[in-house]
Design an enzyme around this catalytic site. Structure first.
Site, PDB file in Angstrom:
ATOM      1  N   ILE A  18       1.564   1.802   3.781  1.00 39.60           N
ATOM      2  CA  ILE A  18       1.175   0.855   2.738  1.00 39.60           C
ATOM      3  C   ILE A  18       2.086   0.975   1.533  1.00 39.60           C
ATOM      4  O   ILE A  18       2.499  -0.029   0.941  1.00 39.60           O
ATOM      5  CB  ILE A  18      -0.300   1.084   2.348  1.00 39.60           C
ATOM      6  CG1 ILE A  18      -1.233   0.658   3.487  1.00 39.60           C
ATOM      7  CG2 ILE A  18      -0.654   0.322   1.069  1.00 39.60           C
ATOM      8  CD1 ILE A  18      -2.686   1.017   3.262  1.00 39.60           C
ATOM      9  N   ASN A  93      -0.482   5.304  -4.923  1.00 39.69           N
ATOM     10  CA  ASN A  93      -0.782   5.102  -3.509  1.00 39.69           C
ATOM     11  C   ASN A  93      -0.838   6.411  -2.727  1.00 39.69           C
ATOM     12  O   ASN A  93      -1.592   6.515  -1.767  1.00 39.69           O
ATOM     13  CB  ASN A  93       0.263   4.179  -2.883  1.00 39.69           C
ATOM     14  CG  ASN A  93       0.198   4.171  -1.369  1.00 39.69           C
ATOM     15  OD1 ASN A  93      -0.699   3.588  -0.770  1.00 39.69           O
ATOM     16  ND2 ASN A  93       1.159   4.841  -0.736  1.00 39.69           N
ATOM     17  N   SER A 143     -10.340   3.229  -0.769  1.00 41.60           N
ATOM     18  CA  SER A 143     -10.675   3.136   0.656  1.00 41.60           C
ATOM     19  C   SER A 143     -12.089   2.613   0.819  1.00 41.60           C
ATOM     20  O   SER A 143     -12.955   2.848  -0.032  1.00 41.60           O
ATOM     21  CB  SER A 143     -10.562   4.523   1.294  1.00 41.60           C
ATOM     22  OG  SER A 143     -11.220   4.572   2.550  1.00 41.60           O
ATOM     23  N   TYR A 156     -12.853  13.244   1.519  1.00 39.72           N
ATOM     24  CA  TYR A 156     -11.887  12.180   1.240  1.00 39.72           C
ATOM     25  C   TYR A 156     -12.548  11.036   0.484  1.00 39.72           C
ATOM     26  O   TYR A 156     -12.024  10.535  -0.518  1.00 39.72           O
ATOM     27  CB  TYR A 156     -11.311  11.677   2.562  1.00 39.72           C
ATOM     28  CG  TYR A 156     -10.331  10.537   2.445  1.00 39.72           C
ATOM     29  CD1 TYR A 156      -8.999  10.769   2.128  1.00 39.72           C
ATOM     30  CD2 TYR A 156     -10.727   9.216   2.665  1.00 39.72           C
ATOM     31  CE1 TYR A 156      -8.086   9.733   2.033  1.00 39.72           C
ATOM     32  CE2 TYR A 156      -9.835   8.174   2.572  1.00 39.72           C
ATOM     33  CZ  TYR A 156      -8.511   8.437   2.267  1.00 39.72           C
ATOM     34  OH  TYR A 156      -7.618   7.391   2.164  1.00 39.72           O
ATOM     35  N   LYS A 160     -11.841   9.295  -3.360  1.00 41.55           N
ATOM     36  CA  LYS A 160     -11.628   7.869  -3.618  1.00 41.55           C
ATOM     37  C   LYS A 160     -12.690   7.315  -4.564  1.00 41.55           C
ATOM     38  O   LYS A 160     -12.412   6.424  -5.380  1.00 41.55           O
ATOM     39  CB  LYS A 160     -11.604   7.097  -2.297  1.00 41.55           C
ATOM     40  CG  LYS A 160     -10.399   7.439  -1.418  1.00 41.55           C
ATOM     41  CD  LYS A 160      -9.085   7.242  -2.160  1.00 41.55           C
ATOM     42  CE  LYS A 160      -7.877   7.438  -1.282  1.00 41.55           C
ATOM     43  NZ  LYS A 160      -6.612   7.231  -2.022  1.00 41.55           N
ATOM     44  N   THR A 191      -0.361   1.158  10.447  1.00 41.63           N
ATOM     45  CA  THR A 191       0.927   1.546   9.888  1.00 41.63           C
ATOM     46  C   THR A 191       1.702   2.361  10.912  1.00 41.63           C
ATOM     47  O   THR A 191       1.165   2.729  11.968  1.00 41.63           O
ATOM     48  CB  THR A 191       0.759   2.389   8.607  1.00 41.63           C
ATOM     49  OG1 THR A 191       0.274   3.696   8.965  1.00 41.63           O
ATOM     50  CG2 THR A 191      -0.210   1.727   7.629  1.00 41.63           C
TER      51      THR A 191
END
Length: 254
Positions: A18, A93, A143, A156, A160, A191
């Site tokens: 990304i 990012n 996310s 995680y 975020k 990706t």
């Protein structure tokens, strides 16, 4: 879309995935773009080469995030690349991957994840603000794990959630300078880093079935949303979390 000619941008984690798509899009719109990377110099150079081949301007910066002196290293490279120019656009990012369910998360892994995903973006913004022109843009990548429970992403998702809170509080604090602060929320995105996962039998079809637009995301889908927020067209949007997941987890499609 607004023209970014004469603007400058820093995209962290821009060597692949990304981040690469975001860097390429901002450069295509005219911004001189700093391509940050942690370890993969070849990939970062490939990103810069692709930007330059398309007629854009970019330069790489190496700085491992989540370690002592990371922000100093990053901004030393940025200052050299910008040659005294101010910064207009910051895209946070770079992020560490999910560390597994709570039963498997170690204190060391937890601290590392927060150092990369929360501490680094916070202090990168802090360092960037004196360099940033009034009317600048700060955009952080989050996310869908913040709005849908995924047990293997607990720590995680916590990181975020932290940067989403950071986004709207900083938007309020920086509004007097005309600086907008927003967050984009990708869903499952194909990706070069996760292509093997999507190649597993049925994975892409399963995720597509959970998404209103019936496909997995692509890096360009996210990059286009970031470009909107970075442009003058996004001037009246701040303190917002923009869902760029194609409608993931909205409910069953009947």
């Amino acid at each position: 879309m607004g023209d970014l000619t004469g603007k400058t941008a820093l995209v962290t984690g821009a060597s692949r995935g990304i981040g690469r798509a975001v860097a390429q899009r901002l450069a295509a719109d005219g911004a001189l773009t700093a391509v940050h990377y942690g370890v993969n110099e070849a990939a970062a150079n490939d990103t810069v080469a692709a930007i330059e081949k398309a007629g854009g301007r970019a330069f790489p910066i190496r700085a491992e995030l989540g370690v002592d002196g990371d922000v100093d290293t990053l901004f030393a490279g940025l200052g050299e690349g910008l040659s005294g120019q101010p910064l207009d656009i910051l895209v946070n990012n770079a992020a560490g991957p999910p560390a597994g369910p709570i039963e498997e998360t170690t204190p060391e892994g937890f601290d590392r994840l927060f150092a990369v995903n929360v501490k680094a973006p916070f202090f990168i913004i802090q360092r960037a603000l004196p360099l940033m022109r009034d009317g600048g843009r700060v955009i952080t990548v989050s996310s869908t794990s913040t709005r849908v429970a995924t047990p293997f992403q607990t720590s995680y998702a916590m990181t975020k959630g932290a940067v989403e809170t950071m986004g709207f509080t900083l938007a309020n604090a920086l509004g007097e300078r005309g600086i907008t602060v927003n967050t984009v929320m990708p869903g499952a995105t194909l990706t070069d880093l996760n292509a093997a996962l999507f190649e597993d039998l049925g994975v892409e079809e399963f995720i597509s079935g959970l998404t209103a637009l019936n496909r997995v995301g692509l890096p360009a889908d996210i990059a286009d949303a970031v470009a909107f927020l970075a442009s003058d067209d996004g001037r009246w949007v701040t303190g917002h979390v923009l869902d760029v997941s194609g409608g993931m987890y909205l409910g069953p499609r009947i």
